[in-house]
Design an enzyme around this catalytic site. Sequence first.
Site, PDB file in Angstrom:
ATOM      1  N   TYR A  13     -23.249 -15.628 -18.879  1.00 14.77           N
ATOM      2  CA  TYR A  13     -23.304 -16.970 -19.472  1.00 14.77           C
ATOM      3  C   TYR A  13     -21.931 -17.649 -19.502  1.00 14.77           C
ATOM      4  CZ  TYR A  13     -23.798 -20.711 -22.876  1.00 14.77           C
ATOM      5  OH  TYR A  13     -23.758 -21.936 -23.495  1.00 14.77           O
TER       6      TYR A  13
ATOM      7  N   ASP B  99     -38.904 -27.355 -13.746  1.00 17.34           N
ATOM      8  CA  ASP B  99     -38.008 -26.211 -13.951  1.00 17.34           C
ATOM      9  C   ASP B  99     -36.817 -26.347 -12.999  1.00 17.34           C
ATOM     10  OD1 ASP B  99     -36.705 -23.772 -14.052  1.00 17.34           O
ATOM     11  OD2 ASP B  99     -38.557 -22.621 -14.236  1.00 17.34           O
TER      12      ASP B  99
ATOM     13  N   LYS C 220     -20.525 -21.186 -17.583  1.00 19.74           N
ATOM     14  CA  LYS C 220     -19.989 -22.385 -18.234  1.00 19.74           C
ATOM     15  C   LYS C 220     -18.540 -22.650 -17.802  1.00 19.74           C
ATOM     16  CE  LYS C 220     -23.592 -23.784 -20.404  1.00 19.74           C
ATOM     17  NZ  LYS C 220     -24.186 -25.111 -20.166  1.00 19.74           N
TER      18      LYS C 220
ATOM     19  N   SER D 129     -19.610 -25.243 -22.785  1.00 18.06           N
ATOM     20  CA  SER D 129     -19.639 -24.388 -23.971  1.00 18.06           C
ATOM     21  C   SER D 129     -18.229 -23.896 -24.278  1.00 18.06           C
ATOM     22  CB  SER D 129     -20.528 -23.170 -23.711  1.00 18.06           C
ATOM     23  OG  SER D 129     -20.449 -22.251 -24.783  1.00 18.06           O
TER      24      SER D 129
ATOM     25  N   ASN E 194     -27.312 -31.164 -19.362  1.00 18.11           N
ATOM     26  CA  ASN E 194     -27.331 -30.406 -20.617  1.00 18.11           C
ATOM     27  C   ASN E 194     -28.188 -29.143 -20.558  1.00 18.11           C
ATOM     28  OD1 ASN E 194     -27.468 -30.154 -23.762  1.00 18.11           O
ATOM     29  ND2 ASN E 194     -29.598 -30.424 -23.109  1.00 18.11           N
TER      30      ASN E 194
HETATM   31  N1  LIG Z   1     -26.853 -23.678 -29.003  1.00 15.63           N
HETATM   32  C1  LIG Z   1     -25.613 -23.199 -28.811  1.00 15.63           C
HETATM   33  O1  LIG Z   1     -25.082 -22.374 -29.575  1.00 15.63           O
HETATM   34  C2  LIG Z   1     -24.800 -23.705 -27.637  1.00 15.63           C
HETATM   35  C3  LIG Z   1     -23.415 -23.484 -27.659  1.00 15.63           C
HETATM   36  C4  LIG Z   1     -22.649 -23.924 -26.592  1.00 15.63           C
HETATM   37  C5  LIG Z   1     -23.237 -24.579 -25.543  1.00 15.63           C
HETATM   38  N2  LIG Z   1     -24.570 -24.795 -25.532  1.00 15.63           N
HETATM   39  C6  LIG Z   1     -25.154 -25.462 -24.367  1.00 15.63           C
HETATM   40  O2  LIG Z   1     -25.829 -26.622 -24.781  1.00 15.63           O
HETATM   41  C7  LIG Z   1     -26.898 -26.902 -23.875  1.00 15.63           C
HETATM   42  C8  LIG Z   1     -28.156 -27.180 -24.663  1.00 15.63           C
HETATM   43  O3  LIG Z   1     -28.437 -26.024 -25.437  1.00 15.63           O
HETATM   44  P1  LIG Z   1     -29.360 -26.068 -26.746  1.00 15.63           P
HETATM   45  O4  LIG Z   1     -28.679 -25.219 -27.742  1.00 15.63           O
HETATM   46  O5  LIG Z   1     -29.712 -27.449 -27.104  1.00 15.63           O
HETATM   47  O6  LIG Z   1     -30.625 -25.253 -26.193  1.00 15.63           O
HETATM   48  P2  LIG Z   1     -32.173 -25.324 -26.536  1.00 15.63           P
HETATM   49  O7  LIG Z   1     -32.412 -25.796 -27.923  1.00 15.63           O
HETATM   50  O8  LIG Z   1     -32.707 -23.996 -26.108  1.00 15.63           O
HETATM   51  O9  LIG Z   1     -32.718 -26.462 -25.523  1.00 15.63           O
HETATM   52  C9  LIG Z   1     -32.652 -26.253 -24.157  1.00 15.63           C
HETATM   53  C10 LIG Z   1     -33.217 -27.431 -23.389  1.00 15.63           C
HETATM   54  O10 LIG Z   1     -33.116 -27.123 -21.983  1.00 15.63           O
HETATM   55  C11 LIG Z   1     -34.411 -27.118 -21.398  1.00 15.63           C
HETATM   56  N3  LIG Z   1     -34.498 -26.086 -20.383  1.00 15.63           N
HETATM   57  C12 LIG Z   1     -34.377 -24.743 -20.535  1.00 15.63           C
HETATM   58  N4  LIG Z   1     -34.570 -24.118 -19.366  1.00 15.63           N
HETATM   59  C13 LIG Z   1     -34.831 -25.085 -18.458  1.00 15.63           C
HETATM   60  C14 LIG Z   1     -35.144 -25.078 -17.079  1.00 15.63           C
HETATM   61  N5  LIG Z   1     -35.240 -23.928 -16.382  1.00 15.63           N
HETATM   62  N6  LIG Z   1     -35.383 -26.258 -16.470  1.00 15.63           N
HETATM   63  C15 LIG Z   1     -35.312 -27.414 -17.146  1.00 15.63           C
HETATM   64  N7  LIG Z   1     -35.021 -27.490 -18.450  1.00 15.63           N
HETATM   65  C16 LIG Z   1     -34.786 -26.335 -19.100  1.00 15.63           C
HETATM   66  C17 LIG Z   1     -35.359 -26.869 -22.546  1.00 15.63           C
HETATM   67  O11 LIG Z   1     -36.662 -27.326 -22.206  1.00 15.63           O
HETATM   68  P3  LIG Z   1     -37.967 -26.488 -22.742  1.00 15.63           P
HETATM   69  O12 LIG Z   1     -37.790 -26.386 -24.231  1.00 15.63           O
HETATM   70  O13 LIG Z   1     -39.129 -27.291 -22.334  1.00 15.63           O
HETATM   71  O14 LIG Z   1     -37.872 -25.153 -22.072  1.00 15.63           O
HETATM   72  C18 LIG Z   1     -34.695 -27.652 -23.661  1.00 15.63           C
HETATM   73  O15 LIG Z   1     -34.975 -29.019 -23.522  1.00 15.63           O
HETATM   74  C19 LIG Z   1     -27.003 -25.680 -22.946  1.00 15.63           C
HETATM   75  O16 LIG Z   1     -26.418 -25.979 -21.698  1.00 15.63           O
HETATM   76  C20 LIG Z   1     -26.190 -24.617 -23.656  1.00 15.63           C
HETATM   77  O17 LIG Z   1     -25.592 -23.726 -22.742  1.00 15.63           O
HETATM   78  C21 LIG Z   1     -25.377 -24.375 -26.565  1.00 15.63           C
END
Ligand SMILES: NC(=O)c1ccc[n+]([C@@H]2O[C@H](COP(=O)([O-])OP(=O)(O)OC[C@H]3O[C@@H](n4cnc5c(N)ncnc54)[C@H](OP(=O)(O)O)[C@@H]3O)[C@@H](O)[C@H]2O)c1
Length: 262
Positions: free
Chosen positions: A149, A58, A153, A136, A85
């Site tokens: 949030y 974590d 970012k 983001s 990421n």
């Molecule tokens: N999805 C969107 O709309 C969006 C838009 C803009 C930017 N982003 C950015 O893109 C990045 C990835 O997002 P995503 O959409 O792919 O999210 P996601 O599907 O929720 O995946 C998140 C990943 O981060 C890991 N994670 C979460 N909390 C953690 C912690 N405390 N320690 C270590 N690992 C952790 C998760 O592991 P576990 O599953 O094992 O918890 C998972 O591998 C993020 O930084 C997010 O801010 C996302």
Amino acid sequence: MKPRVLITGGSAGIGYELAKLLASDGYDLIINGASKRVHEAAESLRSYGGKVIAVQSDLSYPAGVDELVDVVKRSEGGLDVLVLNAGIAVGGAFLDLPLEQHLHLIDLNIMSTVRLCHALLPDVIVAKGKVLMVSSLSATTPTPFESVYGPSKAFMTSFGHGLREELRDTGITLTLLHPGATATEFHARAGMGTTAFGDNSWKNDPALVAQQGYNAMMAGVTSLTGGDEATQAAGRDHLVTSEEEKARRHAEQARPGSRPQS
Ligand SMILES: NC(=O)c1ccc[n+]([C@@H]2O[C@H](COP(=O)([O-])OP(=O)(O)OC[C@H]3O[C@@H](n4cnc5c(N)ncnc54)[C@H](OP(=O)(O)O)[C@@H]3O)[C@@H](O)[C@H]2O)c1
């Protein structure tokens, strides 16, 4: 020896799609995630033929960052690519949520970014490698109803641009990817299921966003918006729209109950 990459949050969503691209390009991987499913993701990624180390830790705790850094430093191989990421949002009205949830977000999105860069950028510099920070589109707008949030970012984006300039003569590249809304578990995990962001049907494909980020990183591009043409247009629009108007628009989509009935 094959080149090696560390991907935080490599077990799901955009991070997992990036892991697939790097694995198919011949990289050995270290992937991290908070839950035990990082081990299942690693097993799938081994089918590409490279070594994959899974680290369940974590990153919102200093000890979790230390554990990951230890694995990188103690295992064989340098660090050619660093993908930062892992990140979360916390949905809901600022005052309705416990302070601890907001601070937890800061611990992951901001503190772990700083800790990991301080510990691991020297290794990337030795390798004359590449850094990809997954920021983001929310870095360029106020984000009411996920109020901490967007600022987290914005921190990442500004931090990354600053580091790139400091490290100009080292031979490394640093790319900032700014995805728009992407169809992963992200908004559900943020408790935003009843908002317009809770509906994954209209959002970008994480495979597209990862491919754009990957291509940009490989080309040494400094900054890009991730997503389809509408998302690119939103990225351009953010540069010329007032903060007040962007805040109003974001609230329309992020306010609990804003999800259209289907
Ligand atoms: N999805 C969107 O709309 C969006 C838009 C803009 C930017 N982003 C950015 O893109 C990045 C990835 O997002 P995503 O959409 O792919 O999210 P996601 O599907 O929720 O995946 C998140 C990943 O981060 C890991 N994670 C979460 N909390 C953690 C912690 N405390 N320690 C270590 N690992 C952790 C998760 O592991 P576990 O599953 O094992 O918890 C998972 O591998 C993020 O930084 C997010 O801010 C996302």
